[in-house]
Design a protein around this motif. Structure first.
Motif, PDB file in Angstrom:
ATOM      1  N   GLU A 104       1.406  12.595  13.173  1.00  5.14           N
ATOM      2  CA  GLU A 104       2.803  12.546  12.743  1.00  5.14           C
ATOM      3  C   GLU A 104       2.923  12.112  11.289  1.00  5.14           C
ATOM      4  O   GLU A 104       3.859  12.517  10.584  1.00  5.14           O
ATOM      5  CB  GLU A 104       3.598  11.589  13.642  1.00  5.14           C
ATOM      6  N   GLN A 105       1.990  11.307  10.831  1.00  3.06           N
ATOM      7  CA  GLN A 105       2.008  10.808   9.454  1.00  3.06           C
ATOM      8  C   GLN A 105       1.272  11.725   8.485  1.00  3.06           C
ATOM      9  O   GLN A 105       1.170  11.411   7.290  1.00  3.06           O
ATOM     10  CB  GLN A 105       1.388   9.404   9.411  1.00  3.06           C
ATOM     11  N   GLY A 106       0.751  12.846   8.979  1.00  2.09           N
ATOM     12  CA  GLY A 106       0.049  13.784   8.114  1.00  2.09           C
ATOM     13  C   GLY A 106      -1.376  13.397   7.804  1.00  2.09           C
ATOM     14  O   GLY A 106      -1.957  13.864   6.818  1.00  2.09           O
ATOM     15  N   ARG A 107      -1.984  12.570   8.657  1.00  3.74           N
ATOM     16  CA  ARG A 107      -3.370  12.156   8.455  1.00  3.74           C
ATOM     17  C   ARG A 107      -4.317  13.076   9.235  1.00  3.74           C
ATOM     18  O   ARG A 107      -3.929  13.707  10.211  1.00  3.74           O
ATOM     19  CB  ARG A 107      -3.600  10.713   8.909  1.00  3.74           C
ATOM     20  N   ILE A 152     -10.699   4.810   6.067  1.00  3.14           N
ATOM     21  CA  ILE A 152     -10.859   5.574   7.300  1.00  3.14           C
ATOM     22  C   ILE A 152     -10.725   4.593   8.455  1.00  3.14           C
ATOM     23  O   ILE A 152     -11.419   3.568   8.490  1.00  3.14           O
ATOM     24  CB  ILE A 152     -12.226   6.275   7.377  1.00  3.14           C
ATOM     25  N   ALA A 153      -9.830   4.884   9.377  1.00  5.72           N
ATOM     26  CA  ALA A 153      -9.691   4.045  10.565  1.00  5.72           C
ATOM     27  C   ALA A 153     -10.711   4.490  11.610  1.00  5.72           C
ATOM     28  O   ALA A 153     -10.943   5.692  11.797  1.00  5.72           O
ATOM     29  CB  ALA A 153      -8.282   4.149  11.123  1.00  5.72           C
ATOM     30  N   LEU A 182      -2.165   3.142   6.990  1.00  7.47           N
ATOM     31  CA  LEU A 182      -2.983   2.671   5.870  1.00  7.47           C
ATOM     32  C   LEU A 182      -4.090   3.654   5.513  1.00  7.47           C
ATOM     33  O   LEU A 182      -4.599   3.633   4.394  1.00  7.47           O
ATOM     34  CB  LEU A 182      -3.621   1.326   6.216  1.00  7.47           C
ATOM     35  N   SER A 183      -4.455   4.507   6.455  1.00  7.57           N
ATOM     36  CA  SER A 183      -5.695   5.263   6.356  1.00  7.57           C
ATOM     37  C   SER A 183      -5.468   6.709   5.923  1.00  7.57           C
ATOM     38  O   SER A 183      -4.391   7.275   6.106  1.00  7.57           O
ATOM     39  CB  SER A 183      -6.415   5.241   7.709  1.00  7.57           C
ATOM     40  N   THR A 184      -6.522   7.302   5.379  1.00  8.22           N
ATOM     41  CA  THR A 184      -6.481   8.720   5.045  1.00  8.22           C
ATOM     42  C   THR A 184      -6.880   9.580   6.236  1.00  8.22           C
ATOM     43  O   THR A 184      -6.594  10.768   6.273  1.00  8.22           O
ATOM     44  CB  THR A 184      -7.413   9.030   3.859  1.00  8.22           C
ATOM     45  N   GLY A 185      -7.550   8.997   7.197  1.00 11.61           N
ATOM     46  CA  GLY A 185      -7.939   9.700   8.406  1.00 11.61           C
ATOM     47  C   GLY A 185      -8.319   8.706   9.481  1.00 11.61           C
ATOM     48  O   GLY A 185      -8.614   7.542   9.197  1.00 11.61           O
ATOM     49  N   VAL A 186      -8.303   9.172  10.741  1.00 10.61           N
ATOM     50  CA  VAL A 186      -8.618   8.313  11.886  1.00 10.61           C
ATOM     51  C   VAL A 186      -9.765   8.945  12.667  1.00 10.61           C
ATOM     52  O   VAL A 186      -9.694  10.119  13.064  1.00 10.61           O
ATOM     53  CB  VAL A 186      -7.391   8.147  12.808  1.00 10.61           C
ATOM     54  N   LEU A 187     -10.816   8.170  12.876  1.00  9.95           N
ATOM     55  CA  LEU A 187     -11.964   8.600  13.665  1.00  9.95           C
ATOM     56  C   LEU A 187     -11.899   7.935  15.040  1.00  9.95           C
ATOM     57  O   LEU A 187     -11.911   6.711  15.147  1.00  9.95           O
ATOM     58  CB  LEU A 187     -13.273   8.217  12.968  1.00  9.95           C
ATOM     59  N   VAL A 188     -11.823   8.751  16.085  1.00 11.91           N
ATOM     60  CA  VAL A 188     -11.829   8.251  17.460  1.00 11.91           C
ATOM     61  C   VAL A 188     -13.248   8.382  17.989  1.00 11.91           C
ATOM     62  O   VAL A 188     -13.795   9.485  18.074  1.00 11.91           O
ATOM     63  CB  VAL A 188     -10.843   9.040  18.343  1.00 11.91           C
ATOM     64  N   VAL A 189     -13.861   7.258  18.340  1.00 13.77           N
ATOM     65  CA  VAL A 189     -15.253   7.271  18.793  1.00 13.77           C
ATOM     66  C   VAL A 189     -15.331   7.525  20.291  1.00 13.77           C
ATOM     67  O   VAL A 189     -15.954   8.472  20.756  1.00 13.77           O
ATOM     68  CB  VAL A 189     -15.961   5.958  18.403  1.00 13.77           C
ATOM     69  N   GLU A 190     -14.714   6.696  21.083  1.00 13.38           N
ATOM     70  CA  GLU A 190     -14.609   6.908  22.527  1.00 13.38           C
ATOM     71  C   GLU A 190     -13.217   6.475  22.951  1.00 13.38           C
ATOM     72  O   GLU A 190     -12.733   5.429  22.510  1.00 13.38           O
ATOM     73  CB  GLU A 190     -15.644   6.077  23.301  1.00 13.38           C
ATOM     74  N   ALA A 191     -12.590   7.271  23.812  1.00 13.40           N
ATOM     75  CA  ALA A 191     -11.253   6.918  24.277  1.00 13.40           C
ATOM     76  C   ALA A 191     -11.007   7.544  25.642  1.00 13.40           C
ATOM     77  O   ALA A 191     -11.327   8.718  25.861  1.00 13.40           O
ATOM     78  CB  ALA A 191     -10.193   7.399  23.292  1.00 13.40           C
ATOM     79  N   PRO A 234       0.815  -1.226   0.000  1.00 14.02           N
ATOM     80  CA  PRO A 234       0.000   0.000   0.000  1.00 14.02           C
ATOM     81  C   PRO A 234       0.847   1.275   0.000  1.00 14.02           C
ATOM     82  O   PRO A 234       1.752   1.433   0.820  1.00 14.02           O
ATOM     83  CB  PRO A 234      -0.839  -0.121   1.273  1.00 14.02           C
ATOM     84  N   TYR A 235       0.504   2.158  -0.912  1.00 14.25           N
ATOM     85  CA  TYR A 235       1.296   3.365  -1.161  1.00 14.25           C
ATOM     86  C   TYR A 235       1.399   4.262   0.076  1.00 14.25           C
ATOM     87  O   TYR A 235       2.486   4.726   0.432  1.00 14.25           O
ATOM     88  CB  TYR A 235       0.669   4.150  -2.321  1.00 14.25           C
ATOM     89  N   LEU A 236       0.275   4.536   0.738  1.00 15.20           N
ATOM     90  CA  LEU A 236       0.308   5.436   1.886  1.00 15.20           C
ATOM     91  C   LEU A 236       1.157   4.872   3.017  1.00 15.20           C
ATOM     92  O   LEU A 236       1.931   5.594   3.651  1.00 15.20           O
ATOM     93  CB  LEU A 236      -1.110   5.720   2.384  1.00 15.20           C
ATOM     94  N   LEU A 237       1.018   3.583   3.288  1.00 14.42           N
ATOM     95  CA  LEU A 237       1.800   2.959   4.352  1.00 14.42           C
ATOM     96  C   LEU A 237       3.288   2.959   4.018  1.00 14.42           C
ATOM     97  O   LEU A 237       4.138   3.148   4.894  1.00 14.42           O
ATOM     98  CB  LEU A 237       1.314   1.530   4.590  1.00 14.42           C
ATOM     99  N   LYS A 238       3.605   2.753   2.753  1.00 15.67           N
ATOM    100  CA  LYS A 238       5.002   2.684   2.331  1.00 15.67           C
ATOM    101  C   LYS A 238       5.757   3.964   2.647  1.00 15.67           C
ATOM    102  O   LYS A 238       6.980   3.953   2.828  1.00 15.67           O
ATOM    103  CB  LYS A 238       5.070   2.384   0.826  1.00 15.67           C
ATOM    104  N   HIS A 239       5.043   5.091   2.731  1.00 16.42           N
ATOM    105  CA  HIS A 239       5.703   6.380   2.891  1.00 16.42           C
ATOM    106  C   HIS A 239       5.654   6.915   4.318  1.00 16.42           C
ATOM    107  O   HIS A 239       5.941   8.088   4.540  1.00 16.42           O
ATOM    108  CB  HIS A 239       5.107   7.390   1.905  1.00 16.42           C
ATOM    109  N   ILE A 240       5.316   6.082   5.309  1.00 18.56           N
ATOM    110  CA  ILE A 240       5.469   6.515   6.697  1.00 18.56           C
ATOM    111  C   ILE A 240       6.912   6.247   7.112  1.00 18.56           C
ATOM    112  O   ILE A 240       7.609   5.429   6.504  1.00 18.56           O
ATOM    113  CB  ILE A 240       4.478   5.812   7.643  1.00 18.56           C
ATOM    114  N   PRO A 241       7.420   6.933   8.154  1.00 20.56           N
ATOM    115  CA  PRO A 241       8.842   6.794   8.516  1.00 20.56           C
ATOM    116  C   PRO A 241       9.258   5.389   8.910  1.00 20.56           C
ATOM    117  O   PRO A 241      10.403   5.012   8.722  1.00 20.56           O
ATOM    118  CB  PRO A 241       8.978   7.761   9.709  1.00 20.56           C
ATOM    119  N   SER A 242       8.350   4.596   9.476  1.00 22.49           N
ATOM    120  CA  SER A 242       8.714   3.251   9.942  1.00 22.49           C
ATOM    121  C   SER A 242       7.859   2.190   9.269  1.00 22.49           C
ATOM    122  O   SER A 242       7.296   1.320   9.923  1.00 22.49           O
ATOM    123  CB  SER A 242       8.564   3.161  11.464  1.00 22.49           C
ATOM    124  N   ALA A 243       7.789   2.244   7.943  1.00 29.23           N
ATOM    125  CA  ALA A 243       6.989   1.264   7.204  1.00 29.23           C
ATOM    126  C   ALA A 243       7.530  -0.144   7.448  1.00 29.23           C
ATOM    127  O   ALA A 243       8.742  -0.378   7.341  1.00 29.23           O
ATOM    128  CB  ALA A 243       7.020   1.578   5.714  1.00 29.23           C
TER     129      ALA A 243
END
Length: 366
Positions: A245-248, A113-114, A221-230, A86-95
């Motif tokens: 940190e990954q620009g998402r 979307i995560a 892997l994702s274009t954005g992360v949705l946090v529902v409850e944390a 996957p292209y997006l994952l390949k370009h993170i600092p610690s792929a």
């Protein structure tokens, strides 16, 4: 002579080989080329004595077991050099250098979307995770999560109920599904066009240290992360930090002040995360990066169509943002060095690549 995947397996088995050292190695040599180097050359490339010994004397049975695992239906080992990686994952600092995948490997390159959150979510949180996942897949987005109890599991199930794809990133090997009560859910994910993913050897049991590491893959892997409850201290907040940190993009659903499992997500909103009230809030924001994921899906035919008007598309596809030397490019393209040098010269004259210390990189025009 080791095959390409065997070479990567030997590389991945080297203990305590960090992302920086791995990047240094791969910028100079493809993995199967490393096997031809002397001990002095390998140490000069960054391997410590104990790492050198592990590379020279790998656990052959472990490698054979991995190759046998890949021979089973719908099981794949993706390396960083694999066009399906996957292209997006390949370009993170610690792929991760290797991904073990069960199911549809192409799903990893779909716009995602995560959805993450508490294992001890409220009934409202569980319902919202299911509903948002259901709606996201209806808009042709893939839902990615960590297969955990609580929010993760309901997000996966919501995506499946919406007849869409979902990806589960595990903190264990794919033959050691965790939590065990989600074994049927994992089977449904891989059988419905989605995928199970892990960077760990297939037989690896779950360990606490594995879960924070797997979170970088969920966000990567994702274009954005949705946090529902944390809660204030939770793995979901680690995923959100990694996403930034990954620009998402980071999205959060607001919760009531009396809910201890909403304090973390409310805190994210205070810190600048997008407050989300409906799926439309997400769709309006993720268009650019989702388009980037679409344009770089790991369908090789599509990639060839996108590049067919450019000269030497195979060579150009292997020149990225980090310098690669001529020998490495020749190995990756399976062409003689002198042919690669001639092609690089023409690409440089057209402004598509440029020479830098250590090799060539692609220009923005390229």
């Amino acid at each position: 002579m080791a095959t390409m995947v065997e070479s990567w397996l030997r590389l991945a088995a080297i203990p305590r080989l960090g992302a920086k050292s791995l990047g240094k190695l791969l910028s100079s040599y493809p993995p199967h080329k490393l096997l031809t180097l002397t001990d002095d050359e390998l140490q000069a490339a960054g391997l410590k004595p104990e790492q050198l010994h592990a590379f020279r004397h790998p656990d052959e049975r472990m490698i054979e077991n991995c190759l046998a695992w890949e021979d089973a239906p719908d099981k794949h080992i993706l390396t960083l050099a694999d066009p399906r990686y996957p292209y997006l994952l390949k370009h993170i600092p610690s792929a991760p250098p290797l991904l073990f995948v069960e199911g549809n490997a192409d799903a990893l390159s779909s716009p995602q979307i995560a959805i993450v959150g508490s294992r001890h979510a409220s009934s409202d949180g569980l319902s919202l995770a299911h509903e948002f996942a259901y709606q996201l897949v209806r808009h042709e987005l893939t839902v990615t999560s960590g297969l955990a109890l609580g929010i993760d599991g309901r997000a996966h199930r919501g995506a499946l109920d919406g007849k869409g794809k979902t990806i589960a990133v595990l903190g264990s090997g794919l033959d050691k599904i965790y939590p065990f009560r989600h074994k049927a859910l994992a089977r449904d994910i891989s059988a419905s066009g989605g995928a199970l993913v892990s960077e760990l050897w297939p037989w690896s049991p779950p360990k606490p240290a594995f879960f924070p590491k797997r979170n970088r893959i969920i966000s990567g892997l994702s274009t954005g992360v949705l946090v529902v409850e944390a809660a204030m201290k939770s793995g979901s907040l680690i995923t959100a930090r990694l996403a930034l940190e990954q620009g998402r993009d980071v999205f959060a659903l607001p919760g009531t002040v009396n809910n201890p499992y909403a304090k973390g997500s409310n805190g994210l909103i205070k810190q600048g995360a997008f407050l989300v009230e409906s799926v439309d809030d997400i769709l309006e924001q993720v268009g650019t990066l989702a388009g980037c994921a679409i344009n770089h899906q790991l369908d090789v035919t599509q990639a060839q169509v996108l590049q067919e008007e450019l000269p030497f598309p195979e060579l150009l596809a292997n020149v990225g943002n980090e310098a690669r030397c001529v020998d490495v490019l020749a190995e990756l393209c399976d062409q003689p060095v002198h042919e690669i040098m001639m092609q690089l010269l023409e690409l440089e004259l057209q402004g598509l690549v440029t020479a830098v210390p250590g090799g060539y990189i692609r220009t923005r025009r390229g």
